[in-house]
Design an enzyme around this catalytic site. Structure first.
Site, PDB file in Angstrom:
ATOM      1  N   LYS A  84       0.828  -1.206   0.000  1.00 25.01           N
ATOM      2  CA  LYS A  84       0.000   0.000   0.000  1.00 25.01           C
ATOM      3  C   LYS A  84       0.867   1.263   0.000  1.00 25.01           C
ATOM      4  O   LYS A  84       1.904   1.315   0.676  1.00 25.01           O
ATOM      5  CB  LYS A  84      -0.914  -0.010   1.231  1.00 25.01           C
ATOM      6  CG  LYS A  84      -1.908   1.154   1.302  1.00 25.01           C
ATOM      7  CD  LYS A  84      -2.797   1.015   2.527  1.00 25.01           C
ATOM      8  CE  LYS A  84      -3.785   2.156   2.661  1.00 25.01           C
ATOM      9  NZ  LYS A  84      -4.672   1.995   3.837  1.00 25.01           N
ATOM     10  N   SER A 164      -9.749   2.211   2.607  1.00 29.05           N
ATOM     11  CA  SER A 164      -8.610   2.938   2.039  1.00 29.05           C
ATOM     12  C   SER A 164      -7.592   1.985   1.442  1.00 29.05           C
ATOM     13  O   SER A 164      -6.793   2.379   0.592  1.00 29.05           O
ATOM     14  CB  SER A 164      -7.960   3.829   3.101  1.00 29.05           C
ATOM     15  OG  SER A 164      -7.142   3.110   3.983  1.00 29.05           O
ATOM     16  N   SER A 188     -10.229  -0.448   6.880  1.00 29.55           N
ATOM     17  CA  SER A 188      -9.557  -0.401   5.582  1.00 29.55           C
ATOM     18  C   SER A 188      -9.046  -1.757   5.104  1.00 29.55           C
ATOM     19  O   SER A 188      -8.844  -1.957   3.910  1.00 29.55           O
ATOM     20  CB  SER A 188      -8.396   0.597   5.621  1.00 29.55           C
ATOM     21  OG  SER A 188      -8.869   1.901   5.835  1.00 29.55           O
TER      22      SER A 188
END
Length: 441
Positions: A84, A164, A188
């Site tokens: 990420k 997210s 998330s």
């Protein structure tokens, strides 16, 4: 090219050990699939940056294997992993999806990336996300960033990719990699559907080298298509942790939310491991939303300023980011940046943090009773686990008749701290009785 669609970590490791494939060929195959799915007609927007050194890392892994230099601790040797874009990878940008941080090139790896490299993993690239971990504005769509655009759900393109860590989830669901690393503050990792996500006990894995949202809840975690793949990544991330041992589990003990939508498959999965479970209700009392928001605003202000002081970028403070966005708001913050602006004015929230944590832990402990796993499908479990810092796991169970949120269904499990192994056992049973949805391409 290797057909990488739906390949597991175990299968790829077996082929690598047998010499049937090489890590170079594996990386080339994943890069080809990424190029395909990031282009027309798909445009999934799951990848923010590719590692320019991925093929060199793969060649080094192949050479080491030929020389017999693979060690037992290298649990992901030669396996490509996606990261990420809030996590530092040396030589690559860490932007959190923001154009303001486009020049933030990491000088060193975050500790969890160091652990991945020690485990033999190849860093394939970085994933798009909801900008600043979905902390720009209240109207910002999930999965959108000004730098990377909108992440597209590969199962149902019109449905939110959610969370997210949406880019990490979509990349895994679409077989751009077997596994990916995400982060969670509240939902998330657990919210994205069609993949398995593990949010470990808060503090179990290190957060240094990761752009923060709220320190008291931020947690890095593994994401995969199966429970086995997800825990293979977790083992690599956690194996160098000398501070805390996970609780061994012979047979998990369950509490089950009374509101859980039972199916025949779910009954079969639970009965595989337990003869009895305790039914519990979700309490009407919940942590105060305003208190939790106060914690986020306060901790984000402190965390982002602290992060920026240790990184080389033209942005030195949160105020610099706000000013940069304001200079071209339509391009840089098309959905506004009111959360950033509120964070700039936030005061200390120590008391609010203590209040919400005390409530969340008390409620979960009451529902867990003397058991080590709580099972349900109520998204309030995600919120409580995030605030309490308790480990949690989501396992996809197919499609849902109710399309109001995701159109995809999953089971949520929350455990007592350091009971990740219990989550794995129950998660594998649930997975064995269900079929996750797979993208058509």
């Amino acid at each position: 090219m290797i057909n990488v669609k739906e390949q597991s970590v175990t299968a790829l490791q077996a082929m690598l050990r047998a010499g049937e494939i090489t890590s170079v060929a594996l990386v080339e195959s994943y890069l080809a699939r990424i190029r395909q799915l990031e282009s027309a007609p798909y445009h999934l927007n799951a990848i923010s940056d590719l590692n320019p050194n991925a093929l060199d890392e793969a060649l080094a892994a192949d050479n080491a294997r030929l020389k017999g230099q693979v060690t037992p601790k290298q649990l992901l040797f030669g396996i490509p992993v996606l990261i990420k874009d809030t996590i530092d990878v040396a030589g690559m940008p860490t932007t959190a999806g923001s154009l303001a941080l486009a020049d933030n090139i990491a000088k060193s790896d975050a500790t969890i990336v160091q652990r991945l490299r020690s485990a033999g993993a190849i860093i394939l690239g970085k994933n798009n996300l909801s900008e600043f971990a979905h902390f720009m504005s209240n109207t910002q769509p999930s999965g959108f960033s000004s730098r990377g655009g909108r992440v597209i759900n590969p199962i149902m393109p019109d449905i939110t990719p959610s969370g997210s860590s949406s880019g990490s989830a979509v990349a895994v669901a679409a077989s751009m990699a077997t596994v990916a690393v995400g982060t969670e503050t509240n939902g998330s990792i657990l919210a994205p559907n069609s993949i398995v996500g593990l949010k470990p006990t808060h503090g179990l894995l290190p957060n240094d080298g990761i752009l923060p949202l709220a320190e008291s809840q931020d947690t890095v975690g593994p994401m995969g298509r199966t429970v086995s793949d997800t825990f293979a990544l977790f083992a690599a991330l956690n194996q160098y942790n000398q501070n805390q041992k996970l609780v061994p589990v012979m047979k998990p003990h369950l509490s089950v939310l009374s509101s859980l939508k039972w199916t025949t498959s779910l009954h079969e999965a639970v009965s595989d491991y337990v003869d009895h479970y305790d039914r519990v209700d979700m309490p009407e009392e919940q942590p105060n939303d305003d208190d939790e928001k106060a914690v986020f605003l306060s901790e984000f202000q402190h965390g982002i300023n602290s992060y920026l002081t240790t990184h080389s970028t033209r942005m030195n403070t949160l105020q610099d980011i706000i000013n940069f966005n304001q200079a071209d708001i339509q391009k840089r913050a098309p959905f506004g940046q009111e959360l950033l602006e509120k964070a700039l004015l936030a005061g200390d929230a120590t008391q609010e943090k203590q209040r919400v944590q005390d409530i969340a832990r008390r409620l979960l402990d009451t529902m867990l009773k003397d058991n080590n796993v709580l099972l349900g499908d109520d998204t309030q479990l995600i919120n409580l686990a995030a605030i309490a810092g308790y480990p949690s796991l989501t396992v996809p169970t197919g499609s849902s008749d109710d399309l109001y949120f995701h159109g995809l269904s999953s089971v949520i499990m929350v455990a007592k701290p350091f009971n990740e192994i219990a989550l794995k056992v129950i998660g594998q049973s649930i997975e064995s009785h269900h079929q996750r949805l797979i993208p058509e391409f």
